[in-house]
Design an enzyme around this catalytic site. Sequence first.
Site, PDB file in Angstrom:
ATOM      1  N   HIS A  72       0.843  -1.192   0.000  1.00 39.88           N
ATOM      2  CA  HIS A  72       0.000   0.000   0.000  1.00 39.88           C
ATOM      3  C   HIS A  72       0.882   1.249   0.000  1.00 39.88           C
ATOM      4  CE1 HIS A  72      -3.709  -2.068   0.258  1.00 39.88           C
ATOM      5  NE2 HIS A  72      -3.647  -2.412   1.530  1.00 39.88           N
ATOM      6  N   TYR A 201     -10.047   4.914   6.006  1.00 40.17           N
ATOM      7  CA  TYR A 201     -10.542   5.242   7.345  1.00 40.17           C
ATOM      8  C   TYR A 201     -11.715   6.194   7.198  1.00 40.17           C
ATOM      9  CZ  TYR A 201      -6.252   3.389   9.480  1.00 40.17           C
ATOM     10  OH  TYR A 201      -5.232   2.580   9.901  1.00 40.17           O
ATOM     11  N   PRO A 293      -6.502  -0.908  17.579  1.00 36.37           N
ATOM     12  CA  PRO A 293      -6.031  -1.324  16.249  1.00 36.37           C
ATOM     13  C   PRO A 293      -6.074  -0.231  15.196  1.00 36.37           C
ATOM     14  CG  PRO A 293      -8.237  -2.171  16.683  1.00 36.37           C
ATOM     15  CD  PRO A 293      -7.777  -1.549  17.956  1.00 36.37           C
ATOM     16  N   LYS A 297      -0.659  -0.987  14.790  1.00 37.04           N
ATOM     17  CA  LYS A 297       0.651  -1.043  15.427  1.00 37.04           C
ATOM     18  C   LYS A 297       0.899  -2.301  16.259  1.00 37.04           C
ATOM     19  CE  LYS A 297       2.073   2.714  13.718  1.00 37.04           C
ATOM     20  NZ  LYS A 297       2.944   2.572  12.564  1.00 37.04           N
ATOM     21  N   TYR A 385       2.513   6.220  10.489  1.00 38.75           N
ATOM     22  CA  TYR A 385       1.805   5.059   9.941  1.00 38.75           C
ATOM     23  C   TYR A 385       2.769   3.994   9.444  1.00 38.75           C
ATOM     24  CZ  TYR A 385      -2.087   2.487   8.002  1.00 38.75           C
ATOM     25  OH  TYR A 385      -3.026   1.515   7.759  1.00 38.75           O
TER      26      TYR A 385
END
Length: 390
Positions: A72, A201, A293, A297, A385
Amino acid sequence: MRTQVAIIGAGPSGLLLGQLLHKAGIDNVILERQTGDYVLGRIRAGILEQVTVDLLREAGVGERVGREGVVHHSIELVFSGARHPIDVHGLTGGKVVTAYGQTELTRDLMEARAAQGLTTVYEAANVSLHDFDGTQPVVRYQKDGQTHELACDFIAGCDGFHGASRAAVKDRITEYEKVYPFGWLGVLADVPPVSPHAIVYGNSERGFSLCSMRSLTRSRYYVQCPLDDQVADWSDQRFWDELRRRLDPELAERVITGPTIEKSIAPLRSFVAEPMRFGRLFLAGDAAHIVPPTGAKGLNLAATDVKYLSGAFIEHFQERSDAGIDTYSQRCLRRIWKAERFSWWLTSLMHRFPDTEGIGQKLQEAELDYLVNSRAMSTALAENYVGLPL
């Protein structure tokens, strides 16, 4: 029985530690209270930072993740009915994350360990840890109605929040915890992901949503739900309808639905136990820390623990140095608290809280608008991220 390192727990962190130690010529035995099938049946994380992928390659089990994992380059944020991309790859100088299910990662590690004839004791009951403050630790357990004793030089507690390792030092640790007032309803379905190139998200007045993937043919979706909801309350149709309501119209139209093959509700919390070393006992993974979550991580923090711990053991046995052992807890916790902060921040930004009424929702949307239109803020999100430098 005797070994150099006794590893408690055959989840990803314990298996990865065992593999790295074996490659360095350090003998180890893994004790696991569940069956191997039970361990493989746990549906968990699926986003790997580069440090985790690199560790798998170092351990000799990175071939399949390299072949089947989906890279990604970006994430997308949905709020106020519109979708906004964050170019993670461009903002971090080329760093990426890889979608690869934890179940598959665990399978790779289990198969490698079995192929090398390394000892893993499944269904080891009533595990107890002894004498780890001295120089001759011992682990006792029951198997097939008999009590066994495993002598060792070190104990690695990779057996999670409810395991014997953390319980053995519960009166000697300081615990920090935040429990969130909602859960995640997650489903797994054999349908193509809504976005094969990014994780989505969603922030909406109805609550949080997340669109992710395990492969190009298997998707993992989540919606925020009340803690007292039951899985039986959520039919497949209700889930798909609710997910679509929390996405922007274009993305909602692209959602391909199908029968779910797994459905569960997970509570969210932030948890850290300090310190992580007690004589010759070391905590790693969920035994020492849990993150919501939202930031993906959990598994990656466990892998970082394993990187530090395997290096410390290799230094001890091969270089006769205890520098890595002595600094293990400090090095881990420095990274852990940064990941805890990021996961808390992203959770607070994307979810509907009991007081997120009116002004709360507007403030979230204002911060999200600033985030996607500020290169500095977008870069900070992207850097966290993909994983901060070790």
